[in-house]
Design a protein around this motif. Structure first.
Motif, short mmCIF file in Angstrom:
data_model
loop_
_atom_site.label_atom_id
_atom_site.label_comp_id
_atom_site.label_asym_id
_atom_site.label_seq_id
_atom_site.Cartn_x
_atom_site.Cartn_y
_atom_site.Cartn_z
N HIS A 1 4.35 -0.56 -4.06
CA HIS A 1 4.32 0.71 -4.77
C HIS A 1 5.68 1.36 -4.59
CE1 HIS A 1 -0.33 1.13 -4.46
NE2 HIS A 1 0.04 0.27 -5.37
N ASP B 1 2.73 6.11 3.69
CA ASP B 1 2.02 4.84 3.58
C ASP B 1 0.81 4.82 4.52
OD1 ASP B 1 2.26 2.17 2.21
OD2 ASP B 1 2.06 1.52 4.30
N LEU C 1 -1.91 7.01 3.11
CA LEU C 1 -2.57 6.33 1.99
C LEU C 1 -3.52 5.25 2.48
CD1 LEU C 1 0.44 6.00 -0.46
CD2 LEU C 1 -1.55 7.47 -0.75
N ARG C 2 -3.10 4.52 3.51
CA ARG C 2 -3.95 3.46 4.06
C ARG C 2 -5.22 4.03 4.68
NH1 ARG C 2 -0.24 -0.95 7.13
NH2 ARG C 2 -2.27 -1.98 7.20
N LYS C 3 -5.10 5.20 5.31
CA LYS C 3 -6.28 5.86 5.88
C LYS C 3 -7.23 6.34 4.80
CE LYS C 3 -6.10 8.64 9.30
NZ LYS C 3 -5.77 9.74 10.22
N GLN C 4 -6.68 6.75 3.66
CA GLN C 4 -7.48 7.28 2.56
C GLN C 4 -8.12 6.19 1.70
OE1 GLN C 4 -8.05 10.58 1.45
NE2 GLN C 4 -7.27 11.18 3.44
N ASN C 5 -7.50 5.00 1.66
CA ASN C 5 -7.94 3.97 0.73
C ASN C 5 -8.01 2.61 1.44
OD1 ASN C 5 -8.10 1.99 -1.28
ND2 ASN C 5 -6.97 3.23 -2.75
N VAL C 6 -9.22 2.20 1.78
CA VAL C 6 -9.41 0.94 2.52
C VAL C 6 -8.92 -0.26 1.71
CG1 VAL C 6 -11.80 0.57 1.75
CG2 VAL C 6 -11.03 -0.37 3.92
N TYR C 7 -8.99 -0.20 0.40
CA TYR C 7 -8.53 -1.32 -0.43
C TYR C 7 -7.00 -1.46 -0.37
CZ TYR C 7 -13.27 -0.87 -2.07
OH TYR C 7 -14.64 -0.78 -2.11
N TYR C 8 -6.33 -0.32 -0.39
CA TYR C 8 -4.87 -0.34 -0.24
C TYR C 8 -4.51 -0.89 1.14
CZ TYR C 8 -0.05 1.32 0.07
OH TYR C 8 1.31 1.40 0.23
N ASP C 9 -5.23 -0.43 2.16
CA ASP C 9 -4.99 -0.92 3.53
C ASP C 9 -5.17 -2.43 3.61
OD1 ASP C 9 -4.50 -0.55 6.39
OD2 ASP C 9 -6.62 -1.06 6.62
N ASP C 10 -6.21 -2.95 2.98
CA ASP C 10 -6.45 -4.40 2.97
C ASP C 10 -5.29 -5.16 2.31
OD1 ASP C 10 -8.88 -4.16 4.25
OD2 ASP C 10 -10.08 -4.34 2.42
#
Length: 90
Positions: free
Chosen positions: A4, A25, A28-37
């Protein structure tokens, strides 16, 4: 590897832009598990921030003949400040 990429015009630029990008970053990873994955699985690289010079967005929009009235710009900026509000990032 894809990533991104954000283009940001700062009123006050953070002292360390790389550290700032890592904080966003992480948020964002804390907010969105899919992004974190995607980051953890090395499908995406972490966020990249590109600095935009003062009034760079306005100058670009004018260059492509996209003119907005002041009330639209004010509303859009208020919206962006609400959507991208990270109070813990300083």
């Amino acid at each position: 590897m894809p990533y991104h990429e954000w283009f940001i015009e700062f009123e006050t630029k953070p002292e360390n832009i790389e550290e700032f990008a890592l904080k966003i970053d992480f948020a964002l990873r804390k907010q969105n598990v899919y992004y974190d994955d995607l980051i953890a699985g090395k499908v995406l690289k972490p966020l990249v921030i590109n600095l935009v010079k003062k009034e760079g967005f306005q100058k670009y929009m004018k260059s492509i003949k996209m003119y907005f009235n002041e009330s639209f710009e004010t509303s859009a900026l208020k919206y962006l400040k609400i959507v991208f509000h990270f109070p813990h990032l300083k």
